[in-house]
Write an enzyme that holds these catalytic residues in place. Sequence first.
Site, PDB file in Angstrom:
ATOM      1  N   ILE A  15       0.824  -1.207   0.000  1.00  0.00           N
ATOM      2  CA  ILE A  15       0.000   0.000   0.000  1.00  0.00           C
ATOM      3  C   ILE A  15       0.861   1.261   0.000  1.00  0.00           C
ATOM      4  CG2 ILE A  15      -0.225   0.148   2.526  1.00  0.00           C
ATOM      5  CD1 ILE A  15      -2.988   0.900  -0.072  1.00  0.00           C
ATOM      6  N   SER A  37      10.998   0.023   8.419  1.00  0.00           N
ATOM      7  CA  SER A  37      10.278  -1.191   8.067  1.00  0.00           C
ATOM      8  C   SER A  37      11.166  -2.395   8.303  1.00  0.00           C
ATOM      9  CB  SER A  37       9.837  -1.142   6.594  1.00  0.00           C
ATOM     10  OG  SER A  37       9.039  -2.259   6.269  1.00  0.00           O
ATOM     11  N   ARG A  38      10.575  -3.502   8.696  1.00  0.00           N
ATOM     12  CA  ARG A  38      11.369  -4.717   8.898  1.00  0.00           C
ATOM     13  C   ARG A  38      11.889  -5.284   7.584  1.00  0.00           C
ATOM     14  NH1 ARG A  38       7.771  -8.762  12.259  1.00  0.00           N
ATOM     15  NH2 ARG A  38       6.203  -7.939  10.823  1.00  0.00           N
ATOM     16  N   LYS A  91      -5.826   2.797   7.427  1.00  0.00           N
ATOM     17  CA  LYS A  91      -7.009   2.075   7.904  1.00  0.00           C
ATOM     18  C   LYS A  91      -6.706   0.572   8.011  1.00  0.00           C
ATOM     19  CE  LYS A  91      -8.370  -0.419   4.272  1.00  0.00           C
ATOM     20  NZ  LYS A  91      -8.664  -1.849   4.313  1.00  0.00           N
ATOM     21  N   ASP A 169     -11.408  -6.379   6.334  1.00  0.00           N
ATOM     22  CA  ASP A 169     -10.362  -5.456   5.899  1.00  0.00           C
ATOM     23  C   ASP A 169     -10.862  -4.610   4.725  1.00  0.00           C
ATOM     24  OD1 ASP A 169      -7.351  -4.634   5.900  1.00  0.00           O
ATOM     25  OD2 ASP A 169      -7.761  -5.201   3.825  1.00  0.00           O
TER      26      ASP A 169
END
Length: 308
Positions: A15, A37-38, A91, A169
């Site tokens: 996203i 971020s991992r 979201k 979702d």
Amino acid sequence: MSQPIKIGIVGVGKIVHDQHLPALAKDQDYRLIAAASRHGKVEDIPNFTDIEAMLDAVPELEAVSLCMPPQFRYYAARTALMAKKHVFLEKPPGATVSEVEDLKTLAAQNGVSLFASWHSRYAPAVEAARAFLDTTKIKSAAINWKEDVRRWHPNQEWIWAPGGFGVFDPGINALSIATHILPAMFITSAVLDFPENRASPVAARVAFRTSNGLPVTMDLDWLQTGPQSWDILAETDKGAMVLSGGGSKLAIDGKVVHDEPEAEYPMLYKRFAEIVRAGTSDVDLAPLQHVADAFMLGKRNVVEAFFD
């Protein structure tokens, strides 16, 4: 013109690459200066493995956009708010209603803005639909949100874990529009289809009543093949309304009256800049509350195992 807001992004996945980065690149209200971020990375800026490292190394950050799965968002949001950074929540804004309520309190205590970014509310025909319904007497409404998870969320196992929402979702996108354009409504019953090998539902059928007694139904399906359906329908005294394409097209009695290209994420970031500069927050929990109510009231129906 105000100086650009120095922003970092956390959770660099699909996203982010599809929506957040293009929106930020075109918006003069922001300067993206760090990412955490991992696994993923953003080119040409410093990258870190977690939000703590990012905040320590880049203290000039003014805001963060949190795009990791909802099960992991509360801690990151709390960390940012306690560091007095404005927070944009992808979201759904959290895994539970109580988490986000606490974040609202923390934002107020630290004098920063919190934004629950219901992107589907910013689809181009949503405001036109709301304006139309405000002039009518609604008789009934129906939400049909049917898409193929294998197409839109391939290999994303977090959505099937507890707290991953499953079909809610995408369904929460429908609820974000419905709670914006319809009268207040309350769930009366629900049936949730759980694959026998998954912890979250793959389909749901939900019945609502509005505050003035009108029926609203919602049909969610995450195994839809062929054409995908993201529609909200309403029977009114001024004709049948169909808001389709996830809020991009509006038709009344079969005549298209509004149809524009999607620009949801640029509008989200515009709104975030507005509340940051106004010193306010924008956190509507109605869509998330409906999901919680569906899980609380819903009858669990076990269906055939689902495999990606």
